[in-house]
Scaffold this active site. Structure first.
Site, PDB file in Angstrom:
ATOM      1  N   LYS A  49      14.056  88.099   0.325  1.00 15.87           N
ATOM      2  CA  LYS A  49      12.678  88.597   0.326  1.00 15.87           C
ATOM      3  C   LYS A  49      11.696  87.468   0.010  1.00 15.87           C
ATOM      4  CE  LYS A  49      14.099  93.302  -0.671  1.00 15.87           C
ATOM      5  NZ  LYS A  49      14.528  94.267  -1.695  1.00 15.87           N
ATOM      6  N   GLN A  93      13.912  95.638  -7.756  1.00 12.09           N
ATOM      7  CA  GLN A  93      15.149  95.712  -6.982  1.00 12.09           C
ATOM      8  C   GLN A  93      16.095  96.737  -7.628  1.00 12.09           C
ATOM      9  OE1 GLN A  93      15.626  94.098  -4.048  1.00 12.09           O
ATOM     10  NE2 GLN A  93      17.575  95.149  -3.820  1.00 12.09           N
ATOM     11  N   ASP A 116       7.576  99.788  -1.793  1.00  9.89           N
ATOM     12  CA  ASP A 116       8.792 100.496  -1.397  1.00  9.89           C
ATOM     13  C   ASP A 116       8.500 101.947  -0.984  1.00  9.89           C
ATOM     14  OD1 ASP A 116      11.177  98.926  -1.573  1.00  9.89           O
ATOM     15  OD2 ASP A 116      11.057  98.958  -3.759  1.00  9.89           O
TER      16      ASP A 116
HETATM   17  N1  GUN Z   1      17.991  98.310  -3.183  1.00 12.35           N
HETATM   18  C1  GUN Z   1      18.519  98.610  -1.974  1.00 12.35           C
HETATM   19  N2  GUN Z   1      17.539  98.871  -1.094  1.00 12.35           N
HETATM   20  C2  GUN Z   1      16.375  98.731  -1.754  1.00 12.35           C
HETATM   21  C3  GUN Z   1      15.011  98.853  -1.364  1.00 12.35           C
HETATM   22  O1  GUN Z   1      14.655  99.170  -0.232  1.00 12.35           O
HETATM   23  N3  GUN Z   1      14.103  98.607  -2.346  1.00 12.35           N
HETATM   24  C4  GUN Z   1      14.466  98.277  -3.610  1.00 12.35           C
HETATM   25  N4  GUN Z   1      13.498  98.087  -4.493  1.00 12.35           N
HETATM   26  N5  GUN Z   1      15.721  98.157  -3.992  1.00 12.35           N
HETATM   27  C5  GUN Z   1      16.664  98.376  -3.069  1.00 12.35           C
END
Ligand code: GUN
Length: 276
Positions: A49, A93, A116
């Protein structure tokens, strides 16, 4: 042999669009990425990211807390990030280590910085179709379908998996586009009988090899959302790609399908947050 839906190439296009808009706009969008503990997969996603942000002119700020930092410290950090003008998006995350309430943490994020789209306010808006942010993975799937001219209207879409992150919002986005939607899960008695009815199948379970060729209606579109890391270190989806590709009309590969689009939508959401 099915047409391969190239999410990687599409994500490249989306990233170029984001980059162009960032360059044209006056402000540098800022994304805070919060990671708690040392989950190896989370570490890989967070690095990816940050790299994506850099490629698009988005500033990324990593906040790494030790697993034992505690929920109070995490909530204090989120409060600080909510109040910072240079941070427009906040991503914590998941999964969080034991001892943290994911729900409490997600709800502490300001809905206008919730890139998100996991906050109740954003989930509610998605439900009514009146949203600011779309959740990254389901929105990435919709963009893949749109890009390849696959219209869900009137189709029977079967979503396998009912998570808050993917399955449930995916079903809603397909419903908004006039699909007939069935959601299946671990307690669906005869999964194959359901998946064989799918014109568009979305697999989002997290079990490698779950979806086999005999479970696919000939000519169906098969979207594989899962990222399963095998003992050999290789990444596989839920779909038995080689077998299913013989029956389906279109299929996403893993890796290189939905994953890159998930990351691209996050960048777009961050840009949107900065524009708000
Ligand atoms: N862990 C797995 N997928 C995601 C996601 O789309 N966002 C976040 N914050 N954590 C994740």
């Amino acid at each position: 042999m099915a047409i391969i839906l190239d999410g990687k190439a599409l994500a490249r296009q989306v990233k170029q669009e984001v980059r162009a808009q960032v360059d044209a706009g006056g402000i540098t969008p800022g994304l805070a990425v919060v990671i708690v503990g040392d989950n190896a997969a989370s570490r890989i996603y967070v690095e990816a990211k940050k790299k994506d942000c850099a490629a698009c002119g988005i500033a990324s700020f990593e906040f790494a807390l030790p697993a034992d930092a505690g929920e109070a410290a995490l909530l204090t950090l989120i409060d600080e990030l909510n109040n910072r003008d240079d941070i427009h998006g906040i991503l914590v995350q998941l999964p969080l280590p034991k001892g943290y309430s994911e729900q409490a943490v997600i709800q502490a994020i300001s809905p206008t910085k919730d890139v998100d789209a996991f906050h109740f306010e954003n989930v509610g808006k998605i439900t009514t179709g009146d949203y600011i942010f779309l959740p990254c993975t389901p929105a990435g799937v919709m963009e893949i379908l749109d890009h390849y001219g696959i219209d869900p209207a009137g189709k029977h879409c079967v979503v396998v998996g009912r998570s808050n992150i993917v399955g449930k919002p995916q079903a809603l986005l397909l419903l908004h586009r006039h699909a007939t939607v069935t959601i299946c899960h671990s307690r669906t008695p005869d999964l194959a009988a359901m998946t064989r009815q799918a014109d568009i199948l979305v697999a989002a379970v997290g079990r490698a090899g779950l979806i086999t060729a005999d479970m696919i209606k000939p000519g169906a579109v098969v979207i594989d959302v899962a990222i399963n890391r095998g003992e050999d270190g290789k990444i596989r989806g839920d779909v038995d790609f080689d077998g299913v590709a013989e029956v389906a009309s279109h299929i996403t590969p893993v890796p290189g399908g939905v994953g890159p689009m998930t990351r691209a939508v996050l960048l777009r959401n961050t840009l949107k947050a900065a524009q708000l």
